[in-house]
Design a protein around this motif. Structure first.
Motif, PDB file in Angstrom:
ATOM      1  N   UNK A  30       0.811  -1.221   0.000  1.00  0.00           N
ATOM      2  CA  UNK A  30       0.000   0.000   0.000  1.00  0.00           C
ATOM      3  C   UNK A  30       0.844   1.270   0.000  1.00  0.00           C
ATOM      4  N   UNK A  31       2.142   1.140   0.201  1.00  0.00           N
ATOM      5  CA  UNK A  31       2.983   2.335   0.296  1.00  0.00           C
ATOM      6  C   UNK A  31       3.059   3.057  -1.055  1.00  0.00           C
ATOM      7  N   UNK A  32       2.826   4.386  -1.057  1.00  0.00           N
ATOM      8  CA  UNK A  32       2.904   5.159  -2.310  1.00  0.00           C
ATOM      9  C   UNK A  32       4.264   5.000  -2.992  1.00  0.00           C
ATOM     10  N   UNK A  33       5.268   4.673  -2.198  1.00  0.00           N
ATOM     11  CA  UNK A  33       6.617   4.460  -2.725  1.00  0.00           C
ATOM     12  C   UNK A  33       6.650   3.365  -3.796  1.00  0.00           C
ATOM     13  N   UNK A  34       5.718   2.414  -3.678  1.00  0.00           N
ATOM     14  CA  UNK A  34       5.747   1.257  -4.582  1.00  0.00           C
ATOM     15  C   UNK A  34       4.627   1.265  -5.624  1.00  0.00           C
ATOM     16  N   UNK A  35       3.803   2.345  -5.618  1.00  0.00           N
ATOM     17  CA  UNK A  35       2.622   2.345  -6.492  1.00  0.00           C
ATOM     18  C   UNK A  35       2.943   2.193  -7.968  1.00  0.00           C
ATOM     19  N   UNK A  36       4.013   2.835  -8.406  1.00  0.00           N
ATOM     20  CA  UNK A  36       4.285   2.808  -9.843  1.00  0.00           C
ATOM     21  C   UNK A  36       4.955   1.505 -10.283  1.00  0.00           C
ATOM     22  N   UNK A  37       5.282   0.642  -9.312  1.00  0.00           N
ATOM     23  CA  UNK A  37       6.067  -0.556  -9.644  1.00  0.00           C
ATOM     24  C   UNK A  37       5.224  -1.737 -10.115  1.00  0.00           C
ATOM     25  N   UNK A  38       3.949  -1.744  -9.754  1.00  0.00           N
ATOM     26  CA  UNK A  38       3.110  -2.912 -10.025  1.00  0.00           C
ATOM     27  C   UNK A  38       1.953  -2.556 -10.953  1.00  0.00           C
ATOM     28  N   UNK A  39       1.428  -3.577 -11.614  1.00  0.00           N
ATOM     29  CA  UNK A  39       0.321  -3.360 -12.544  1.00  0.00           C
ATOM     30  C   UNK A  39      -0.946  -2.948 -11.811  1.00  0.00           C
ATOM     31  N   UNK A  40      -1.164  -3.553 -10.640  1.00  0.00           N
ATOM     32  CA  UNK A  40      -2.330  -3.160  -9.851  1.00  0.00           C
ATOM     33  C   UNK A  40      -1.837  -2.496  -8.578  1.00  0.00           C
ATOM     34  N   UNK A  41      -2.407  -1.343  -8.276  1.00  0.00           N
ATOM     35  CA  UNK A  41      -1.987  -0.685  -7.039  1.00  0.00           C
ATOM     36  C   UNK A  41      -3.181  -0.155  -6.254  1.00  0.00           C
ATOM     37  N   UNK A  42      -4.300  -0.905  -6.320  1.00  0.00           N
ATOM     38  CA  UNK A  42      -5.456  -0.525  -5.514  1.00  0.00           C
ATOM     39  C   UNK A  42      -5.106  -0.702  -4.042  1.00  0.00           C
ATOM     40  N   UNK A  43      -5.708   0.139  -3.210  1.00  0.00           N
ATOM     41  CA  UNK A  43      -5.481   0.008  -1.766  1.00  0.00           C
ATOM     42  C   UNK A  43      -5.999  -1.361  -1.302  1.00  0.00           C
ATOM     43  N   UNK A  44      -5.204  -2.074  -0.524  1.00  0.00           N
ATOM     44  CA  UNK A  44      -5.602  -3.397  -0.022  1.00  0.00           C
ATOM     45  C   UNK A  44      -5.990  -3.239   1.446  1.00  0.00           C
ATOM     46  N   UNK A  45      -7.242  -3.599   1.805  1.00  0.00           N
ATOM     47  CA  UNK A  45      -7.606  -3.498   3.224  1.00  0.00           C
ATOM     48  C   UNK A  45      -7.293  -4.816   3.935  1.00  0.00           C
ATOM     49  N   UNK A  46      -7.491  -4.794   5.277  1.00  0.00           N
ATOM     50  CA  UNK A  46      -7.076  -5.933   6.099  1.00  0.00           C
ATOM     51  C   UNK A  46      -7.820  -7.223   5.705  1.00  0.00           C
ATOM     52  N   UNK A  47      -9.108  -7.083   5.405  1.00  0.00           N
ATOM     53  CA  UNK A  47      -9.895  -8.270   5.033  1.00  0.00           C
ATOM     54  C   UNK A  47      -9.432  -8.838   3.696  1.00  0.00           C
ATOM     55  N   UNK A  48      -9.168  -7.961   2.759  1.00  0.00           N
ATOM     56  CA  UNK A  48      -8.685  -8.433   1.442  1.00  0.00           C
ATOM     57  C   UNK A  48      -7.361  -9.172   1.603  1.00  0.00           C
ATOM     58  N   UNK A  49      -6.522  -8.637   2.460  1.00  0.00           N
ATOM     59  CA  UNK A  49      -5.214  -9.259   2.656  1.00  0.00           C
ATOM     60  C   UNK A  49      -5.376 -10.655   3.292  1.00  0.00           C
ATOM     61  N   UNK A  50      -6.288 -10.749   4.271  1.00  0.00           N
ATOM     62  CA  UNK A  50      -6.542 -12.053   4.921  1.00  0.00           C
ATOM     63  C   UNK A  50      -7.085 -13.049   3.915  1.00  0.00           C
ATOM     64  N   UNK A  51      -8.012 -12.580   3.059  1.00  0.00           N
ATOM     65  CA  UNK A  51      -8.590 -13.483   2.039  1.00  0.00           C
ATOM     66  C   UNK A  51      -7.510 -13.911   1.047  1.00  0.00           C
ATOM     67  N   UNK A 142      15.012   0.125 -12.044  1.00  0.00           N
ATOM     68  CA  UNK A 142      15.771  -0.667 -11.065  1.00  0.00           C
ATOM     69  C   UNK A 142      15.481  -2.156 -11.216  1.00  0.00           C
ATOM     70  N   UNK A 143      14.185  -2.501 -11.260  1.00  0.00           N
ATOM     71  CA  UNK A 143      13.822  -3.918 -11.373  1.00  0.00           C
ATOM     72  C   UNK A 143      14.305  -4.484 -12.715  1.00  0.00           C
ATOM     73  N   UNK A 144      14.135  -3.702 -13.777  1.00  0.00           N
ATOM     74  CA  UNK A 144      14.546  -4.168 -15.110  1.00  0.00           C
ATOM     75  C   UNK A 144      16.049  -4.478 -15.126  1.00  0.00           C
ATOM     76  N   UNK A 145      16.805  -3.614 -14.468  1.00  0.00           N
ATOM     77  CA  UNK A 145      18.259  -3.784 -14.391  1.00  0.00           C
ATOM     78  C   UNK A 145      18.608  -5.088 -13.649  1.00  0.00           C
ATOM     79  N   UNK A 146      17.892  -5.338 -12.554  1.00  0.00           N
ATOM     80  CA  UNK A 146      18.124  -6.569 -11.778  1.00  0.00           C
ATOM     81  C   UNK A 146      17.862  -7.793 -12.657  1.00  0.00           C
ATOM     82  N   UNK A 147      16.743  -7.774 -13.371  1.00  0.00           N
ATOM     83  CA  UNK A 147      16.370  -8.953 -14.170  1.00  0.00           C
ATOM     84  C   UNK A 147      17.385  -9.192 -15.302  1.00  0.00           C
TER      85      UNK A 147
END
Ligand SMILES: CC(C)(COP(=O)(O)OP(=O)(O)OC[C@H]1O[C@@H](n2cnc3c(N)ncnc32)[C@H](O)[C@@H]1OP(=O)(O)O)[C@@H](O)C(=O)NCCC(=O)NCCS
Length: 175
Positions: A30-51, A142-147
């Motif tokens: 959920x950190x804004x720091x990582x929002x641009x890194x993934x295809x989906x960046x919807x906010x994940x709530x506690x229940x969604x995470x448990x599911x 950064x990720x592309x360079x690692x891969x």
């Protein structure tokens, strides 16, 4: 899935994700720091995470690890996994991903590359995969360079939700 694999060297240890880790993982995702890194960046709530975690435990083709930094008293600093593991007899393959070094202070010291290399080694040697593939957003330099450093080669480029994606593959014989 439930698993007991542990991958270790002198810098880090990768251990199975447990319920005790999922809130930390949710914070990283959920950190804004990582929002641009993934295809989906919807906010994940506690229940969604448990599911997500309950569903993950039921799967037989999804192996997630928590990254613990042994240079920082074994602190949990990130995660990664192999999923959609396809045990086709002719070509065993899996997708690499959910790579995240969540603690900003831990970034830039080579952990991302080291855990990527070690998970691929595990995939080829222990899971006996023939191919590991992944998707990375073009802007994620950064990720592309690692891969690329790990030996992944570009196979395709396409767009999803307006984001340009590079698909990359690494084959057992080239690792
Ligand atoms: C991608 C990520 C896992 C890298 O973790 P890390 O531990 O910092 O990676 P490393 O220390 O192994 O660094 C990788 C390389 O990228 C370089 N790098 C770091 N930031 C960079 C930047 N902004 N631009 C270009 N290169 C950069 C590093 O210098 C290093 O290269 P070098 O070895 O030639 O010096 C981490 O930044 C992260 O969690 N990002 C958010 C999630 C993400 O993008 N996941 C991947 C989804 S595909």
């Amino acid at each position: 899935m439930h698993h007991d694999y542990v991958i270790k060297n002198n810098k880090f240890i990768l251990t199975p994700v447990t319920e005790a880790d999922i809130e930390l993982m949710r914070g990283w995702r959920n950190s804004p720091l990582n929002h641009s890194s993934f295809l989906t960046n919807n906010y994940i709530d506690m229940d969604q995470q448990k599911r997500w975690f309950e569903n993950y435990l039921q799967k037989t083709n999804d192996i997630m690890f928590i990254v613990k930094d042994l240079e920082d008293s074994g602190k949990r600093v990130g995660m990664l996994g192999l999923y959609d593991i396809d045990n086709d007899k002719n070509k065993k393959k899996a997708e690499f991903g959910r790579l995240l070094i969540g603690e900003p202070s831990t970034r830039g010291k080579g952990l991302g590359l080291a855990v990527t290399l070690n998970l691929c080694k595990f995939g080829f040697q222990i899971l006996e995969l023939d191919e590991i593939y992944l998707e990375v957003i073009t802007d994620n330099v950064t990720a592309h360079k690692i891969y690329k450093k790990a030996g992944f080669l570009e196979t395709e480029r396409y767009s999803i939700n307006g984001k340009e994606i590079i698909k990359m593959s690494l084959f057992k014989e080239n690792f």
